[in-house]
Design a protein around this motif. Structure first.
Motif, PDB file in Angstrom:
ATOM      1  N   HIS A 257       0.861  -1.180   0.000  1.00 13.68           N
ATOM      2  CA  HIS A 257       0.000   0.000   0.000  1.00 13.68           C
ATOM      3  C   HIS A 257       0.894   1.225   0.000  1.00 13.68           C
ATOM      4  N   PHE A 260       4.668   1.288   1.406  1.00 12.96           N
ATOM      5  CA  PHE A 260       4.906   0.241   2.404  1.00 12.96           C
ATOM      6  C   PHE A 260       4.565  -1.143   1.859  1.00 12.96           C
ATOM      7  N   ILE A 268       1.032  -2.927   7.409  1.00 19.38           N
ATOM      8  CA  ILE A 268       0.889  -1.627   6.737  1.00 19.38           C
ATOM      9  C   ILE A 268       0.429  -0.562   7.737  1.00 19.38           C
ATOM     10  N   VAL A 269      -0.522  -0.907   8.579  1.00 15.36           N
ATOM     11  CA  VAL A 269      -1.026   0.022   9.592  1.00 15.36           C
ATOM     12  C   VAL A 269       0.090   0.427  10.543  1.00 15.36           C
ATOM     13  N   SER A 272       2.522   2.806   8.857  1.00 11.90           N
ATOM     14  CA  SER A 272       1.889   4.110   8.692  1.00 11.90           C
ATOM     15  C   SER A 272       1.890   4.890  10.004  1.00 11.90           C
ATOM     16  N   GLU A 273       1.610   4.200  11.097  1.00 12.43           N
ATOM     17  CA  GLU A 273       1.592   4.857  12.406  1.00 12.43           C
ATOM     18  C   GLU A 273       2.983   5.330  12.805  1.00 12.43           C
ATOM     19  N   TYR A 275       5.324   6.279  10.808  1.00  8.74           N
ATOM     20  CA  TYR A 275       5.613   7.464  10.006  1.00  8.74           C
ATOM     21  C   TYR A 275       4.824   8.680  10.499  1.00  8.74           C
ATOM     22  N   MET A 276       3.539   8.502  10.720  1.00  7.00           N
ATOM     23  CA  MET A 276       2.675   9.614  11.113  1.00  7.00           C
ATOM     24  C   MET A 276       3.033  10.174  12.477  1.00  7.00           C
TER      25      MET A 276
END
Length: 291
Positions: A257, A260, A268-269, A272-273, A275-276
């Protein structure tokens, strides 16, 4: 020893507008949707960039769960942290557990690069991020009559690269004069392809013809568990330049996605977390630590 030929041929589309905007076109050589067939290769983009002087090529962005292999076919790029990338250089980056890179990249004139996304072994999927700058002049070269083959990973004849690999990969930039012949031996367990950058070649006993912009996937072998087979390549009347990518299938399905890659949506989640929330390290930090 049985000869390995071409199992399928793909003709790539013409260059289309790239993500940078005006001055950037790209060819999608490999698509992540075909990973099950292309394993261990996820994506290959052929980017052509011609920006006004000083304009950056994109901005900082994250990656995680795989490796990027950036090969400068033509031109030069200046990166504040990763250094100068010149024609024939390769930057091999392990994104692994997650990293932010390309913070300050400026093309110096016209540039053409091939960027490969390569899966990682299951055991190395979340390895610490790292990068290796392989300069053109440091690469072992195999020379024969009418042949120059630069070995960036794996081996060709007696030329053997020392590149750090998690997934066994052979990466060779091959230049052939008119009518020149080249033989590359590869493990039968490897999946791989030839991407023709210039000219035309004939491959294998059935002399499958590949021309500029075409991808020739190596045929599957019956003895995939062990052994090796030669791939015979012969250049056409105008010579040729092509790149060979071949590697060990991993047999591990992936979820991709955006920037990633993982083995589940939860991976993936999690990336993302990271990075965010600002917990993903930057290439600039790795570069500073290596000085």
């Amino acid at each position: 020893m049985a000869e390995r030929g071409i199992g399928r041929v793909v003709t790539t589309a013409a260059p289309s507008p790239g993500f940078i905007g005006e001055g950037h076109t790209a060819v999608a050589v490999l698509d992540a949707k075909d990973f099950a067939r292309n394993d261990p290769f996820i994506v290959l983009m052929d980017d052509r960039v011609d920006l006004e002087p000083g304009r950056e090529a994109g901005g900082a962005h994250p990656h995680g769960g795989f490796e990027t292999v950036t090969f400068v076919v033509e031109g030069e790029l200046s990166d504040r942290d990763e250094g100068m990338l010149r024609t024939g250089d390769v930057l091999w980056m392990t994104a692994g557990s997650g990293v932010i890179h390309n913070e300050h990249v400026v093309p110096l004139g016209k540039v053409r690069i091939l960027q490969l996304w390569l899966t990682l072994t299951r055991s190395a999927r979340w390895s610490a991020p790292r990068f290796e700058h392989i300069t053109r002049d440091s690469v072992p070269v195999r020379r024969e009559p009418g042949v120059e083959a630069r070995v960036y990973s794996g081996s060709s004849g007696s030329a053997r690269a020392t590149t750090h690999n998690y997934v066994p990969v052979t990466l060779v930039d091959i230049r052939l004069e008119a009518g020149a012949r080249f033989e590359q031996e590869l493990p039968d367990s490897y999946n791989g392809f030839l991407y023709v950058l210039e000219g035309a070649v004939s491959v294998g006993a059935d002399r499958t013809r590949l021309v500029t912009g075409q991808v020739g996937w190596l045929a599957e072998t019956e003895s995939a568990a062990s052994g090796a087979s030669p791939v015979h390549i012969e250049a056409g009347d105008d010579g040729a330049r092509l790149v060979l990518y071949a590697g060990e299938r991993q047999g591990v399905p992936i979820v991709q996605h955006g920037p990633f890659v993982g083995e589940s949506r939860a991976d993936i989640v999690r990336l993302s977390e990271l990075y965010m929330t600002g917990k993903m390290p930057r290439i600039s930090e790795l570069a500073a630590a290596s000085v």
